[in-house]
Every structure is written in C-alpha cells, then in structure tokens.
Design a protein around this motif. Structure first.
Motif, PDB file in Angstrom:
ATOM      1  N   GLU A   1      -0.657   5.782   1.863  1.00  0.00           N
ATOM      2  CA  GLU A   1      -0.042   4.727   2.674  1.00  0.00           C
ATOM      3  C   GLU A   1       1.264   5.224   3.278  1.00  0.00           C
ATOM      4  OE1 GLU A   1      -1.201   1.312   2.841  1.00  0.00           O
ATOM      5  OE2 GLU A   1      -3.034   2.223   2.079  1.00  0.00           O
TER       6      GLU A   1
ATOM      7  N   GLU B   1      -1.618   7.983  -4.225  1.00  0.00           N
ATOM      8  CA  GLU B   1      -2.122   7.843  -5.594  1.00  0.00           C
ATOM      9  C   GLU B   1      -3.375   8.693  -5.774  1.00  0.00           C
ATOM     10  OE1 GLU B   1      -1.554   4.277  -8.164  1.00  0.00           O
ATOM     11  OE2 GLU B   1      -3.647   3.966  -7.619  1.00  0.00           O
TER      12      GLU B   1
ATOM     13  N   ARG C   1       5.052  -1.592  -1.752  1.00  0.00           N
ATOM     14  CA  ARG C   1       4.118  -1.498  -0.620  1.00  0.00           C
ATOM     15  C   ARG C   1       3.463  -2.846  -0.299  1.00  0.00           C
ATOM     16  NH1 ARG C   1       1.233  -2.715   2.655  1.00  0.00           N
ATOM     17  NH2 ARG C   1      -0.569  -1.658   3.548  1.00  0.00           N
ATOM     18  N   GLU C   2       2.986  -3.511  -1.362  1.00  0.00           N
ATOM     19  CA  GLU C   2       2.192  -4.714  -1.117  1.00  0.00           C
ATOM     20  C   GLU C   2       3.031  -5.894  -0.656  1.00  0.00           C
ATOM     21  OE1 GLU C   2      -1.045  -5.622  -3.861  1.00  0.00           O
ATOM     22  OE2 GLU C   2      -0.860  -3.616  -4.661  1.00  0.00           O
TER      23      GLU C   2
ATOM     24  N   THR D   1       0.964   8.537  -9.323  1.00  0.00           N
ATOM     25  CA  THR D   1       1.417   7.799  -8.141  1.00  0.00           C
ATOM     26  C   THR D   1       2.808   8.287  -7.765  1.00  0.00           C
ATOM     27  OG1 THR D   1       0.257   5.927  -9.119  1.00  0.00           O
ATOM     28  CG2 THR D   1       1.636   5.442  -7.209  1.00  0.00           C
TER      29      THR D   1
ATOM     30  N   TRP E   1       3.770  -0.019  -6.220  1.00  0.00           N
ATOM     31  CA  TRP E   1       2.774  -0.789  -5.468  1.00  0.00           C
ATOM     32  C   TRP E   1       3.341  -2.117  -4.984  1.00  0.00           C
ATOM     33  CZ3 TRP E   1      -0.813   0.867  -2.727  1.00  0.00           C
ATOM     34  CH2 TRP E   1      -1.501   2.032  -3.061  1.00  0.00           C
TER      35      TRP E   1
ATOM     36  N   LEU F   1      -6.328  -0.951   0.213  1.00  0.00           N
ATOM     37  CA  LEU F   1      -5.493   0.159  -0.257  1.00  0.00           C
ATOM     38  C   LEU F   1      -6.266   1.345  -0.825  1.00  0.00           C
ATOM     39  CD1 LEU F   1      -3.037  -2.350  -1.904  1.00  0.00           C
ATOM     40  CD2 LEU F   1      -2.593  -1.028   0.182  1.00  0.00           C
TER      41      LEU F   1
ATOM     42  N   SER G   1      -5.333   6.596  -2.537  1.00  0.00           N
ATOM     43  CA  SER G   1      -4.496   5.822  -1.614  1.00  0.00           C
ATOM     44  C   SER G   1      -3.541   6.762  -0.899  1.00  0.00           C
ATOM     45  CB  SER G   1      -3.666   4.771  -2.351  1.00  0.00           C
ATOM     46  OG  SER G   1      -4.484   3.905  -3.081  1.00  0.00           O
TER      47      SER G   1
ATOM     48  N   ARG H   1       4.556   2.454 -11.886  1.00  0.00           N
ATOM     49  CA  ARG H   1       3.467   2.479 -10.895  1.00  0.00           C
ATOM     50  C   ARG H   1       3.357   1.107 -10.221  1.00  0.00           C
ATOM     51  NH1 ARG H   1      -2.885   2.130 -12.237  1.00  0.00           N
ATOM     52  NH2 ARG H   1      -3.690   2.638 -10.183  1.00  0.00           N
TER      53      ARG H   1
END
Ligand code: FAD
Ligand code: 2HG
Ligand code: ZN
Length: 473
Positions: A255, A287, A332-333, A225, A329, A155, A253, A325
C-alpha cells in the motif's frame, strides 16, 4: 401513479407485515449512502429472512413492475444501494439473511448467506483453522453479498485477487423470481457461461445474491509488516519488483501513502501515531505472510537492506508485535475516515498498469496543483495492484460557500483525471464499482461494443428493468 398503501398491504400479505419497515424513522438510515452523496425515498424496506422470501418479493416486484434496490451493509462508495428520489422503488435489505450455512475445512470452503458481515465470515473461517483473505476498512459492516455485488478489492488483492477470485459458487434470485442455485464448491467447472462471474460485480442489476460458496486458505502462521519511508513513487515500483522477486506469493499487501495521509489520520483519528518520527514524502505499508512458521521478518529486513543500499528507501519501522502490526494497519485503514472528517473530498478510484504509476502520479498531481488551488491531493492506495485513490480534499470546508464552490468544480476535475487515466489505458473504477455515481463515466469510457453486450445481457435477464434501476447502465 403508485399507491404506497396498496403496495404495502400486498407485500405484507405476501411475506408478512413483520418483514417490512414503514415508519419514516426506521426507514431513514437505509435511504442515504455512506458518503451522503444521495438521499432517496421508498415506500418500504423489506427485510426477508429466507431465500424463498427474497424470491417471492422479486417475483412480485417483477409482476407489479416495481423497481427493487438491494442493500447490504450500505458502505458502498457509488450510491448503488440507495433508491432514487421517486419514492417508487422498494428497498430490499439482506441484513437478516445472515446464516453461515456450511463450513468445510477439508474442502477449504464455506457457504455464507449474503447478509453475513465480512468480519463474521473471516471469524467463521478462523473457527475451522482456515483463512478468508478478503479484507477492507469497512469489514465490520459491509456484507459478503455486497462484496460480491461490487467485486470488492481491498488490502490483500496483490496476493489473493479480487472478490471474484475468492468465490466458488453463488446462489441468486434472478429478476423473474427464480432461484439460480449455483452453490457448487468445485475448483473446476467448465460447463458453459459462467453465471457466477456475471453476477459478481453486477451491483444488484441482474439479480439478488442470496448466498455464496467461498474459497478458504490455510491459516496464516507468520507475518512481517513494515512502514517504509520513500522519496518518490518510482521507488515504490522498484521495491515492489524486489519484494516480489524475494518473497513471491508471500507478498500480501503493498500500500502506498503520501505524507498528507499520515498527517490527516494523526489529526483526525484517536491513537494514530507516526512510527518513524521523521517525516518522509511517501510511505509504503508492506506485509509478507506465510502459512508455515517462517522467518519472514528476516526476509523483509534483508530485502529492504538491499534496497536501502540502492537508495530505494529512506527509513523503515518494523512491527515487532501483533499490537504494532495492528497500529500500522490502523494508520492505513483510517485514511478514508480521516479524509471524511477533514471535510469535502473528491474521490477517484482509478487503476493503471503498475509500472506507469509514477508517471501518472507526476502528471495528474501537476494538473491538480495547477487547477485546484483550494484542494490538497491525498493520493494513496493499493499500489501493488496499480490502484490509486486519487482523492482531492477541500482545504477549507468550514466555509460553506467555499465548500460549495469546490464541489461545484467536481465535473471538471473528474473529467481531467479520468481523461488522463483513459490515456494510460486505465480504469475509472478499479474496485468501488459504478453505481449511480459513475454511470455517465462508464458511458464515456467503456468500449461501445462492451456496453452493447452489457445492455443485451441486462435486457435478457431483466426485461422489465426492475433490478436496481438507474444504476450501472
Ligand atoms: P452496499 O453498499 O450495501 O451495496 C453496494 C452495491 O451492491 C449496491 O449496488 C447494492 O445494490 C449491491 N448489493 C448489495 N448487496 C447485494 C446482494 N446481496 N445482491 C445483489 N446486489 C447487492 N471497497 C473496496 O473494494 N476496497 C476497499 O478497500 C474498500 N475500503 C473501504 C473502506 C471504508 C472505510 C468504506 C466505508 C468503504 C470501503 N470500500 C472498499 C467500499 C465498500 O465497503 C465495498 O464496496 C463493499 O463491497 C460494499 O459492501 P456493502 O455490503 O456495504 O454493499
Ligand atoms: C481504501 O482503500 C478504500 O481505503 C477507500 O477503498 C478509498 O476512501 C477512499 O477513497
Ligand atoms: Zn481501496
């Protein structure tokens, strides 16, 4: 024919019987890869606790011509850490070789053994007020040795580069059992061939990585972010240019996510919500970070306001706290996990030149739309690096026959996507490696001259072919 009992007795005498797992129930978790694509067999799992023990095992395997499969956290996506079905290969787990050997704040470096879990490496760096930037969704279980062996991405590549760029030195046991001690902590070292670089990304085919000296950075003191709703991937590339110009190396980052990725995570992963309320076709998770206290939120907001005036974005949600934040994430993760829970999927970890991403996505999506009526495209990933996870999920995996039919078309779908990637001078494996899964693909798409050189290197270092047979080449 091999005699498993004789091999177990010999290896037990060499390293101690307590270093071997033999019971089928103990061995079973080591024999299937994370995606359950492969199920292998083995006569034992070896769990060495020192480099000397690894060296003894490898030298013995070389003498006996026994194939050896190194395994780290077993989170790899290409079946590289799973032994074959013959039952002849030995599985070597690095999990007990997991000491942090040295932390050097002044030199911005640390030395960690291969079996250290990535999250513990990050924490150890944090403990001396330093930052180790490698970050992947699997960081709670993948190991630094596996990260080096696969040259993992993740990332933060847009700012810090792939794993190869984060390593100063390496220690590895070569296929003849000798230990290559390359644990230097130098930033400059032009003394011939770079063996460290060769071992990074070699996926266990050239030796067993036992430790690495890693580069550290100053700790991060500020971050900003945002989840940004956009109309199309072309806007993502325009925004990438604007953010790079405004924030320089602070952009850490970038993404890209399609709406379907948000929907899957919200459906399958507890606690994930859409911070924007209104649905948008595509999203960016961006980010900025800095090592000094800096007004990064203002910088991000101003840059995005300028972009909004040029109609490059539709909406944005900014993280106002560490909790928000983390929530962005998590969204996304969790996409890989959400995809896994939603049924069968075909993964294509590809990269192409960043500027061509929008055209590629258009062309490849149109192909999937025309040819895979029972699939839905979940195309997301590290757009800042030109790396997409161009994945196709099955729509009806509850129906076993339909699922089998979908999976049976994998070679045709893969061929079409990879041929298109090749026509863009892209890569058929941007960050996950080759392993067993993409061996034939490598033969098809790699330069013949490059492949010959790789085979020559393999023959020179591992003439008996004991290191991770059947993988990569
Ligand atoms: P393993 O799976 O155990 O092994 C991988 C390969 O390395 C095998 O060929 C094995 O033989 C070899 N190997 C392992 N340890 C050693 C050693 N010490 N010496 C020599 N060879 C060794 N990957 C990315 O690049 N970017 C991502 O963003 C990313 N996200 C992920 C998210 C999730 C949820 C999951 C499940 C996986 C993700 N991955 C990602 C893939 C995977 O986590 C990485 O490839 C990781 O680097 C593998 O590490 P591991 O310790 O699990 O290695
Ligand atoms: C990620 O970026 C990982 O989340 C996994 O590389 C990608 O599951 C995938 O296809
Ligand atoms: Zn990825």
């Amino acid at each position: 024919m091999i005699d498993p009992e004789a091999l177990r007795a010999q290896l037990g005498r060499l390293i101690g019987a307590d270093r071997l797992l033999l019971q089928p129930s103990d061995v079973a978790p080591y024999l299937v890869d994370h995606r359950a694509l492969y199920r292998g067999r083995t006569w034992a799992v070896a769990l060495p606790r020192s480099v000397e023990e690894v060296a003894r095992i490898v030298a013995w395997c070389n003498e006996q011509r026994v194939g050896l499969v190194p395994q780290g956290g077993n989170t790899g996506y290409c079946g590289g850490a799973t032994p074959d079905e013959s039952g002849r290969q030995l599985l070597l787990s690095l999990r007990h070789l997991n000491r942090i050997r040295a932390l050097d704040a002044a030199n911005f470096s640390m030395t960690a053994e291969a079996g250290c879990v990535l999250a513990s490496v990050q924490q150890a760096a944090d403990g001396i007020e330093r930052f180790f930037p490698l970050s992947l969704g699997s960081e709670g279980s993948c190991q630094i040795g596996g990260n080096l062996a696969t040259n993992a991405g993740g990332l933060n590549v847009v700012r810090y580069g792939m794993t190869r760029e984060l390593v100063l030195g390496i220690e590895a046991v070569l296929p003849d059992g000798r230990v290559f001690d390359g644990l230097k902590s130098l930033r400059k070292d032009n003394t011939g061939y770079d063996l460290k670089s060769l071992l990074i990304g070699s996926e266990g085919t050239l030796g067993v990585i036992t430790a690495a000296t890693l580069k550290l950075w100053p700790q991060l003191r500020s971050s900003a972010t945002a989840l940004i709703g956009i109309a199309a991937p072309a806007d993502a590339i325009a925004l990438l240019g604007l953010l790079r110009a405004a924030a320089g190396e602070r952009l850490s980052s970038f993404e890209l996510l399609p709406r379907i990725a948000l929907e899957l995570t919200m459906r399958h992963v507890d606690g994930v919500t859409d911070p924007l309320g209104t649905p948008y076709p595509w999203y960016l998770l961006c980010e900025l970070t800095a090592t000094a206290p800096e007004p990064l939120s203002e910088l991000l907001q101003q840059t995005l306001a300028g972009a909004a005036e040029r109609s490059l974005l539709l909406d944005a949600a900014f993280a106002g706290s560490e909790r928000e934040r983390a929530a962005l994430w998590r969204l996304r993760e969790s996409v890989p996990e959400a995809q896994r829970r939603s049924g069968a999927s075909l993964k294509h970890d590809i990269s192409i030149p960043v500027a061509q991403l929008p055209r590629f996505i258009d062309e490849a999506s149109a192909w999937v739309g025309r040819h895979v009526a029972d699939g839905v495209l979940v195309c997301y990933g590290h757009a800042g690096d030109g790396n997409l996870h161009f994945n196709v999920n099955h729509l009806d995996s509850a129906d076993a026959a339909a699922r089998r039919a979908f999976l049976a078309r994998e070679p045709v779908i893969r061929r079409a996507i990879h041929d298109l990637v090749a026509s863009y001078h892209g890569s058929i494996s941007a960050e996950h490696g080759i392993g067993r899964l993409k061996r034939e693909e490598l033969q098809r798409y790699a330069s013949p001259v490059g492949l010959d050189a790789m085979r020559a290197i393999k023959r020179a270092l591992d003439p008996n072919g004991i290191m991770n047979p059947g993988k990569l080449l």
